[in-house]
Design a protein around this motif. Structure first.
Motif, PDB file in Angstrom:
ATOM      1  N   GLN A  12      15.592  27.671 -10.081  1.00 31.76           N
ATOM      2  CA  GLN A  12      15.330  28.406  -8.793  1.00 31.76           C
ATOM      3  C   GLN A  12      15.437  27.664  -7.890  1.00 31.76           C
ATOM      4  OE1 GLN A  12      12.685  31.678  -8.958  1.00 31.76           O
ATOM      5  NE2 GLN A  12      13.738  33.042  -6.883  1.00 31.76           N
ATOM      6  N   ARG A  13      13.923  27.084  -7.694  1.00 38.40           N
ATOM      7  CA  ARG A  13      13.283  25.779  -6.330  1.00 38.40           C
ATOM      8  C   ARG A  13      14.193  24.865  -5.965  1.00 38.40           C
ATOM      9  NH1 ARG A  13       9.277  23.050  -8.131  1.00 38.40           N
ATOM     10  NH2 ARG A  13      10.157  21.142  -8.161  1.00 38.40           N
ATOM     11  N   ASN A  14      15.528  23.898  -6.869  1.00 32.70           N
ATOM     12  CA  ASN A  14      16.071  23.296  -7.154  1.00 32.70           C
ATOM     13  C   ASN A  14      17.778  23.788  -6.088  1.00 32.70           C
ATOM     14  OD1 ASN A  14      14.805  20.874  -7.636  1.00 32.70           O
ATOM     15  ND2 ASN A  14      15.982  21.367 -10.224  1.00 32.70           N
ATOM     16  N   LEU A  15      17.878  25.443  -6.724  1.00 34.22           N
ATOM     17  CA  LEU A  15      19.219  26.336  -6.444  1.00 34.22           C
ATOM     18  C   LEU A  15      18.838  26.188  -4.775  1.00 34.22           C
ATOM     19  CD1 LEU A  15      21.830  27.478  -7.146  1.00 34.22           C
ATOM     20  CD2 LEU A  15      20.731  29.165  -7.082  1.00 34.22           C
ATOM     21  N   CYS A  16      17.324  26.596  -3.926  1.00 31.91           N
ATOM     22  CA  CYS A  16      17.071  27.126  -2.609  1.00 31.91           C
ATOM     23  C   CYS A  16      17.341  26.360  -1.965  1.00 31.91           C
ATOM     24  CB  CYS A  16      15.381  28.178  -3.028  1.00 31.91           C
ATOM     25  SG  CYS A  16      14.863  28.345  -1.276  1.00 31.91           S
ATOM     26  N   LEU A  17      16.391  24.648  -2.544  1.00 24.49           N
ATOM     27  CA  LEU A  17      17.154  23.306  -1.988  1.00 24.49           C
ATOM     28  C   LEU A  17      18.620  22.723  -1.758  1.00 24.49           C
ATOM     29  CD1 LEU A  17      15.506  20.825  -1.281  1.00 24.49           C
ATOM     30  CD2 LEU A  17      15.953  19.820  -2.853  1.00 24.49           C
ATOM     31  N   LEU A  18      18.628  23.665  -2.325  1.00 23.80           N
ATOM     32  CA  LEU A  18      20.394  23.310  -2.545  1.00 23.80           C
ATOM     33  C   LEU A  18      21.371  23.807  -1.758  1.00 23.80           C
ATOM     34  CD1 LEU A  18      22.908  21.774  -3.451  1.00 23.80           C
ATOM     35  CD2 LEU A  18      23.550  23.361  -5.325  1.00 23.80           C
ATOM     36  N   LEU A  19      20.993  25.161  -1.639  1.00 24.58           N
ATOM     37  CA  LEU A  19      21.079  26.433  -0.685  1.00 24.58           C
ATOM     38  C   LEU A  19      20.924  25.741   0.628  1.00 24.58           C
ATOM     39  CD1 LEU A  19      21.758  29.799  -2.032  1.00 24.58           C
ATOM     40  CD2 LEU A  19      23.703  27.981  -2.011  1.00 24.58           C
ATOM     41  N   SER A  20      19.975  25.156   0.552  1.00 31.50           N
ATOM     42  CA  SER A  20      19.202  24.916   2.528  1.00 31.50           C
ATOM     43  C   SER A  20      19.983  23.667   3.116  1.00 31.50           C
ATOM     44  CB  SER A  20      17.696  24.933   2.686  1.00 31.50           C
ATOM     45  OG  SER A  20      17.115  25.810   1.833  1.00 31.50           O
ATOM     46  N   THR A  21      20.161  23.210   1.963  1.00 31.95           N
ATOM     47  CA  THR A  21      21.134  21.591   2.230  1.00 31.95           C
ATOM     48  C   THR A  21      22.022  22.176   3.208  1.00 31.95           C
ATOM     49  OG1 THR A  21      19.603  20.092   1.101  1.00 31.95           O
ATOM     50  CG2 THR A  21      21.623  19.509   2.234  1.00 31.95           C
ATOM     51  N   ILE A  22      23.063  22.742   2.172  1.00 31.16           N
ATOM     52  CA  ILE A  22      24.344  23.345   1.710  1.00 31.16           C
ATOM     53  C   ILE A  22      24.146  23.847   3.327  1.00 31.16           C
ATOM     54  CG2 ILE A  22      26.029  24.545   1.513  1.00 31.16           C
ATOM     55  CD1 ILE A  22      25.898  24.000  -1.104  1.00 31.16           C
ATOM     56  N   ILE A  23      23.694  24.733   4.175  1.00 29.90           N
ATOM     57  CA  ILE A  23      23.743  25.522   5.402  1.00 29.90           C
ATOM     58  C   ILE A  23      23.153  24.491   6.642  1.00 29.90           C
ATOM     59  CG2 ILE A  23      21.584  27.153   6.868  1.00 29.90           C
ATOM     60  CD1 ILE A  23      21.415  29.049   3.965  1.00 29.90           C
ATOM     61  N   VAL A  24      22.438  23.886   6.288  1.00 25.92           N
ATOM     62  CA  VAL A  24      22.201  23.128   7.712  1.00 25.92           C
ATOM     63  C   VAL A  24      22.899  22.130   8.229  1.00 25.92           C
ATOM     64  CG1 VAL A  24      20.594  20.101   8.273  1.00 25.92           C
ATOM     65  CG2 VAL A  24      19.388  22.779   6.903  1.00 25.92           C
ATOM     66  N   ALA A  25      23.626  21.416   6.714  1.00 27.17           N
ATOM     67  CA  ALA A  25      24.947  20.463   6.823  1.00 27.17           C
ATOM     68  C   ALA A  25      25.667  21.073   7.209  1.00 27.17           C
ATOM     69  CB  ALA A  25      25.799  19.985   5.848  1.00 27.17           C
ATOM     70  N   VAL A  26      26.207  22.543   7.073  1.00 22.90           N
ATOM     71  CA  VAL A  26      27.660  23.652   8.119  1.00 22.90           C
ATOM     72  C   VAL A  26      26.152  24.231   8.981  1.00 22.90           C
ATOM     73  CG1 VAL A  26      28.466  25.687   7.819  1.00 22.90           C
ATOM     74  CG2 VAL A  26      28.171  24.875   6.151  1.00 22.90           C
ATOM     75  N   CYS A  27      25.688  23.811   9.656  1.00 22.65           N
ATOM     76  CA  CYS A  27      25.874  24.283  10.943  1.00 22.65           C
ATOM     77  C   CYS A  27      25.708  23.059  11.784  1.00 22.65           C
ATOM     78  CB  CYS A  27      23.824  23.984  11.259  1.00 22.65           C
ATOM     79  SG  CYS A  27      23.219  26.184  10.371  1.00 22.65           S
ATOM     80  N   LEU A  28      25.500  22.022  11.549  1.00 21.47           N
ATOM     81  CA  LEU A  28      25.167  20.342  11.866  1.00 21.47           C
ATOM     82  C   LEU A  28      27.104  20.660  12.175  1.00 21.47           C
ATOM     83  CD1 LEU A  28      22.803  18.229  10.475  1.00 21.47           C
ATOM     84  CD2 LEU A  28      22.117  19.212  12.754  1.00 21.47           C
ATOM     85  N   SER A  29      27.750  20.139  11.323  1.00 16.93           N
ATOM     86  CA  SER A  29      28.759  19.985  11.088  1.00 16.93           C
ATOM     87  C   SER A  29      29.223  21.474  12.459  1.00 16.93           C
ATOM     88  CB  SER A  29      29.238  20.337   9.972  1.00 16.93           C
ATOM     89  OG  SER A  29      29.543  19.556   9.357  1.00 16.93           O
ATOM     90  N   LEU A  30      29.315  22.503  12.661  1.00 20.49           N
ATOM     91  CA  LEU A  30      29.557  23.263  13.038  1.00 20.49           C
ATOM     92  C   LEU A  30      28.589  23.014  14.887  1.00 20.49           C
ATOM     93  CD1 LEU A  30      29.060  26.444  11.897  1.00 20.49           C
ATOM     94  CD2 LEU A  30      31.025  25.828  12.519  1.00 20.49           C
ATOM     95  N   ALA A  31      28.194  22.680  14.998  1.00 17.08           N
ATOM     96  CA  ALA A  31      27.767  22.047  16.829  1.00 17.08           C
ATOM     97  C   ALA A  31      28.012  20.971  17.032  1.00 17.08           C
ATOM     98  CB  ALA A  31      26.497  21.811  16.357  1.00 17.08           C
TER      99      ALA A  31
END
Length: 51
Positions: A12-31
């Motif tokens: 669960q911790r690893n999945l949360c870390l992975l999802l957080s990384t994906i969300i940050v990458a998407v936000c940076l790409s949109l910016a």
């Protein structure tokens, strides 16, 4: 039973870390995309100061 619960928490911790990384990458790409669109020649901004 304890090992299974411990594995579940790690997963669960690893999945949360992975999802957080994906969300940050998407936000940076949109910016970055928005910045590139704003730098386009067909886009202009006028700033006026009211006194």
């Amino acid at each position: 039973m304890f090992a299974l619960t411990s594995f579940g928490r790690n997963a669960q911790r690893n999945l949360c870390l992975l999802l957080s990384t994906i969300i940050v990458a998407v936000c940076l790409s949109l910016a970055d995309y928005a910045t590139q669109r704003a730098a386009d020649d067909s886009y202009s901004v006028t700033v006026t100061q009211i006194q």
